[in-house]
Motif scaffolding. Sequence first.
Motif, PDB file in Angstrom:
ATOM      1  N   ALA A 223     -46.801  55.296 -57.796  1.00 50.05           N
ATOM      2  CA  ALA A 223     -45.996  54.855 -58.759  1.00 50.05           C
ATOM      3  C   ALA A 223     -44.545  54.403 -58.424  1.00 50.05           C
ATOM      4  N   ARG A 224     -44.082  54.817 -56.980  1.00 46.65           N
ATOM      5  CA  ARG A 224     -42.702  54.406 -56.867  1.00 46.65           C
ATOM      6  C   ARG A 224     -42.849  53.207 -56.001  1.00 46.65           C
TER       7      ARG A 224
ATOM      8  N   GLU B 119     -42.979  48.539 -57.416  1.00 50.48           N
ATOM      9  CA  GLU B 119     -42.539  49.612 -58.456  1.00 50.48           C
ATOM     10  C   GLU B 119     -42.305  48.923 -59.933  1.00 50.48           C
ATOM     11  N   TRP B 120     -41.612  47.929 -60.040  1.00 52.93           N
ATOM     12  CA  TRP B 120     -40.944  47.271 -61.355  1.00 52.93           C
ATOM     13  C   TRP B 120     -42.132  46.882 -62.057  1.00 52.93           C
ATOM     14  N   SER B 121     -42.822  46.020 -61.404  1.00 48.54           N
ATOM     15  CA  SER B 121     -44.076  45.214 -62.099  1.00 48.54           C
ATOM     16  C   SER B 121     -45.260  46.279 -62.585  1.00 48.54           C
ATOM     17  N   ALA B 122     -45.468  47.406 -61.904  1.00 52.73           N
ATOM     18  CA  ALA B 122     -46.300  48.428 -62.123  1.00 52.73           C
ATOM     19  C   ALA B 122     -46.062  49.100 -63.671  1.00 52.73           C
ATOM     20  N   ASP B 123     -44.710  49.045 -63.979  1.00 51.86           N
ATOM     21  CA  ASP B 123     -44.372  49.717 -65.357  1.00 51.86           C
ATOM     22  C   ASP B 123     -44.482  48.572 -66.432  1.00 51.86           C
TER      23      ASP B 123
ATOM     24  N   SER C 258     -43.540  48.523 -69.327  1.00 50.58           N
ATOM     25  CA  SER C 258     -42.317  48.497 -70.052  1.00 50.58           C
ATOM     26  C   SER C 258     -41.271  47.719 -69.520  1.00 50.58           C
ATOM     27  N   ARG C 259     -41.344  47.479 -68.270  1.00 50.49           N
ATOM     28  CA  ARG C 259     -40.329  46.740 -67.731  1.00 50.49           C
ATOM     29  C   ARG C 259     -40.311  45.192 -68.137  1.00 50.49           C
TER      30      ARG C 259
END
Length: 284
Positions: free
Chosen positions: A70-71, A268-272, A274-275
């Motif tokens: 996740a990181r 990390e950013w694109s895996a969320d 909500s970002r």
Amino acid sequence: MNDAIITATRLATDLAGDRPPVLLDVRWQLSLPTPGSSADFDGRAEYADGHLPGAVFVDLDKELASALGARGRHPLPDLAEFGTAMRRAGVSADRPVVVYDGGLGWAAARAWWLLRWTGHPDVRVLDGGLAAWDGPLSTEVTVPAEGDFEPAPGGAGLLDADGAAALARTGVLFDARAGERYRGEVEPIDRVGGHIPGAVSAPTNESVGPDGRFLPAAELRDRFTRLGANDAEQVGVYCGSGVSAAHEVLALAIAGIPAALYAGSWSEWSADPSRPVAVGPDPQ
């Protein structure tokens, strides 16, 4: 010479001196990962075929990063494990360290950044990597005396996702990936293409010449100033997984511009979901 990099000529002189540096061979290359795993190439076989005499091989995926999750694809390593790996490689707090890779400079910069961030006072990257070295090579596996380095990370120099988002609004956040990935035209690795809203495209490969050596400090400073970095602004960098961004942080250091690293980066950013994601050539 800038204290972040060292020429092959100067390195040869230092190795012959009374206080030779510890040498770390960090040959590595990013490859397209298969789902749920890393397909990165490590240079262990190349190390066995020939390395700088006295150099110790360091595995980026296993010793300079934690497992993907996740990181991101190359999250920061567990500090206790990182310290053990560095001591096993002979790193001590009172002895200079020189890191090199196969020439691209990304992996060496990752090691440089981690050691600097965790408190080592004297770490440099061999400018141009192994290709710049014209001295003898060795095939002997180096087993150094145990070092005493204890990592103690500083408070500055590291961004998380929220910090990167804020910096893109209040300072300068550079995206070190290729322009087509920043624009969202292609995305060969991560879930979605594009960039962090407000980030400025600054491909790190434009900081080096055809021979893989960094551009002169004045040229680098001019480049980053044109892109928006100046003494009054805070600067951060991200890339796909926090490796090539370390190379850009190194280029900025050569230019005399302090910069923080968003270690999780786009992976990390694109895996969320909500970002937010921006596409196209403009930061917004």
